[in-house]
Motif scaffolding. Structure first.
Motif, PDB file in Angstrom:
ATOM      1  N   MET A   1       0.837  -1.192   0.000  1.00  7.57           N
ATOM      2  CA  MET A   1       0.000   0.000   0.000  1.00  7.57           C
ATOM      3  C   MET A   1       0.881   1.254   0.000  1.00  7.57           C
ATOM      4  O   MET A   1       1.868   1.341   0.719  1.00  7.57           O
ATOM      5  CB  MET A   1      -0.913   0.017   1.235  1.00  7.57           C
ATOM      6  N   THR A   2       0.543   2.231  -0.835  1.00 12.16           N
ATOM      7  CA  THR A   2       1.323   3.445  -0.938  1.00 12.16           C
ATOM      8  C   THR A   2       1.215   4.257   0.342  1.00 12.16           C
ATOM      9  O   THR A   2       0.132   4.463   0.880  1.00 12.16           O
ATOM     10  CB  THR A   2       0.828   4.295  -2.132  1.00 12.16           C
ATOM     11  N   GLN A   3       2.349   4.728   0.840  1.00 15.71           N
ATOM     12  CA  GLN A   3       2.373   5.547   2.046  1.00 15.71           C
ATOM     13  C   GLN A   3       1.718   6.896   1.771  1.00 15.71           C
ATOM     14  O   GLN A   3       1.889   7.480   0.707  1.00 15.71           O
ATOM     15  CB  GLN A   3       3.819   5.751   2.495  1.00 15.71           C
ATOM     16  N   GLN A   4       0.949   7.387   2.747  1.00 11.57           N
ATOM     17  CA  GLN A   4       0.308   8.694   2.571  1.00 11.57           C
ATOM     18  C   GLN A   4       1.361   9.783   2.451  1.00 11.57           C
ATOM     19  O   GLN A   4       2.325   9.822   3.210  1.00 11.57           O
ATOM     20  CB  GLN A   4      -0.620   9.022   3.741  1.00 11.57           C
ATOM     21  N   ARG A   5       1.179  10.653   1.478  1.00 12.89           N
ATOM     22  CA  ARG A   5       2.070  11.777   1.282  1.00 12.89           C
ATOM     23  C   ARG A   5       1.279  13.078   1.353  1.00 12.89           C
ATOM     24  O   ARG A   5       0.059  13.101   1.213  1.00 12.89           O
ATOM     25  CB  ARG A   5       2.760  11.704  -0.087  1.00 12.89           C
ATOM     26  N   THR A   6       2.013  14.156   1.542  1.00 15.09           N
ATOM     27  CA  THR A   6       1.438  15.488   1.451  1.00 15.09           C
ATOM     28  C   THR A   6       2.056  16.186   0.253  1.00 15.09           C
ATOM     29  O   THR A   6       3.279  16.214   0.102  1.00 15.09           O
ATOM     30  CB  THR A   6       1.702  16.301   2.725  1.00 15.09           C
ATOM     31  N   TRP A   7       1.197  16.721  -0.598  1.00 15.48           N
ATOM     32  CA  TRP A   7       1.612  17.351  -1.846  1.00 15.48           C
ATOM     33  C   TRP A   7       1.279  18.844  -1.807  1.00 15.48           C
ATOM     34  O   TRP A   7       0.223  19.229  -1.306  1.00 15.48           O
ATOM     35  CB  TRP A   7       0.888  16.736  -3.034  1.00 15.48           C
ATOM     36  N   PHE A   8       2.156  19.648  -2.384  1.00 17.81           N
ATOM     37  CA  PHE A   8       1.885  21.072  -2.612  1.00 17.81           C
ATOM     38  C   PHE A   8       1.819  21.254  -4.120  1.00 17.81           C
ATOM     39  O   PHE A   8       2.813  21.015  -4.823  1.00 17.81           O
ATOM     40  CB  PHE A   8       2.993  21.932  -2.011  1.00 17.81           C
ATOM     41  N   ILE A   9       0.652  21.664  -4.628  1.00 14.52           N
ATOM     42  CA  ILE A   9       0.441  21.766  -6.073  1.00 14.52           C
ATOM     43  C   ILE A   9      -0.115  23.149  -6.397  1.00 14.52           C
ATOM     44  O   ILE A   9      -1.124  23.573  -5.823  1.00 14.52           O
ATOM     45  CB  ILE A   9      -0.550  20.702  -6.580  1.00 14.52           C
ATOM     46  N   THR A  10       0.516  23.840  -7.323  1.00 10.35           N
ATOM     47  CA  THR A  10      -0.010  25.134  -7.744  1.00 10.35           C
ATOM     48  C   THR A  10      -1.024  24.939  -8.871  1.00 10.35           C
ATOM     49  O   THR A  10      -0.884  24.054  -9.708  1.00 10.35           O
ATOM     50  CB  THR A  10       1.109  26.063  -8.228  1.00 10.35           C
ATOM     51  N   GLY A  11      -2.048  25.784  -8.877  1.00 14.63           N
ATOM     52  CA  GLY A  11      -3.038  25.759  -9.948  1.00 14.63           C
ATOM     53  C   GLY A  11      -3.893  24.512  -9.962  1.00 14.63           C
ATOM     54  O   GLY A  11      -3.982  23.825 -10.982  1.00 14.63           O
ATOM     55  N   VAL A  12      -4.565  24.226  -8.832  1.00  4.77           N
ATOM     56  CA  VAL A  12      -5.344  22.987  -8.738  1.00  4.77           C
ATOM     57  C   VAL A  12      -6.786  23.138  -9.203  1.00  4.77           C
ATOM     58  O   VAL A  12      -7.551  22.174  -9.167  1.00  4.77           O
ATOM     59  CB  VAL A  12      -5.331  22.426  -7.295  1.00  4.77           C
ATOM     60  N   ASN A  13      -7.179  24.322  -9.635  1.00  7.30           N
ATOM     61  CA  ASN A  13      -8.585  24.537  -9.976  1.00  7.30           C
ATOM     62  C   ASN A  13      -8.968  23.969 -11.338  1.00  7.30           C
ATOM     63  O   ASN A  13     -10.160  23.816 -11.635  1.00  7.30           O
ATOM     64  CB  ASN A  13      -8.933  26.028  -9.938  1.00  7.30           C
TER      65      ASN A  13
END
Length: 281
Positions: A1-13
């Protein structure tokens, strides 16, 4: 199972940013997303609650970029993946573009991403790990008439990312450049802008870009959801892939450009060597 990550993404709309966010939230990852219109994400915020952190951001606001990055790391702690996705394309012959348009294109697509990534680096180095993913295009390695400023921004971005990838490897921070071809997103409607067409350029190669952008019957080949999934999955690859080409059109255009460029360089081997100072034996 993939480990939970936190992502920062610009322009998600919209576009790739929206698709990546949907896929990540669905599998239980956290996303810190930047938007120009907060209400564009109301549906995902209602569905996923605290998994989705949002902030308004204009990529031409350099001090605002630093503030949002600091807020995200303060609120969320560790952030594993930084995705520079926000951007747009300015098209038209260079004479058709105003100084204001040119400055805005370079600020949004190049200076903004540089500022964003620089702001994240103290945090990523302190963590001892991280992944930076930059959205470019086949236009970051090949050129077409009518795209000079878009190409300038993407070639600049690729040079920046290529270089810092070598700088940051010592800190266990990987850097990946994404080079998609045409995809069935809303790029032509909200992500592309045209200069004021001049009569002098009508009928020349530079004029074709006006036709390509305005002709909505021309459907690009790329499936944006498949592309988004490959970008997301690239965070699991070790070491970080240096470049990922997405779309048969992108592969073909980049291959042709690199083949021609290499042939031109190979043909100049003797000329290049002729300018060296002779070695004293």
């Amino acid at each position: 199972m993939t480990q939970q990550r936190t992502w920062f993404i610009t322009g998600v709309n919209s576009g790739f940013g929206r698709l990546m966010t949907e896929q990540l939230l669905a599998r239980g990852d956290r996303v810190a997303g930047t938007v120009r219109k907060m209400d564009a994400m109301d549906d995902l915020k209602e569905k996923y609650g605290a998994l989705l952190w949002l902030a308004h951001l204009d990529m031409t606001d350099m001090s605002g970029i630093e503030q949002v990055v600091n807020m995200a790391f303060t609120d969320l702690g560790k952030i594993d993946v930084i995705v520079n996705n926000a951007g747009y394309g300015l098209f038209g012959a260079v004479e058709e573009l105003s100084g204001v348009q040119i400055a805005h294109q370079i600020s949004t697509n190049l200076l903004g991403p540089i500022t964003l990534i620089r702001a994240t680096l103290p945090y990523l180095r302190a963590q001892g790990s991280g992944r930076i993913i930059g959205l470019s295009t086949y236009g970051g390695q090949a050129t077409l008439p009518g795209g000079s400023l878009y190409h300038a921004s993407k070639w600049g971005l690729e040079g920046f990312l290529d270089s810092i990838g070598q700088e940051l490897a010592a800190f266990n921070i990987g850097v990946t450049i994404i080079e998609p071809g045409g995809a069935r997103t809303n790029f032509r409607f909200s992500g592309a802008r045209l200069g004021e067409q001049m009569d002098a350029y009508k009928g020349t190669p530079a004029a074709m870009v006006h036709v390509m952008i305005k002709d909505t019957s021309r459907l690009p080949p790329g499936d944006p959801a498949k592309m988004a999934a490959i970008i997301v999955d690239s965070a699991d690859q070790m070491p970080a892939p240096k470049r990922i080409v997405l779309g048969s059109d992108s592969w073909g255009i980049i291959r042709k450009a690199l083949t021609e460029r290499l042939a031109a360089v190979e043909a100049q081997k003797e000329l290049a060597a002729s300018t060296d100072i002779p070695t004293v034996s």
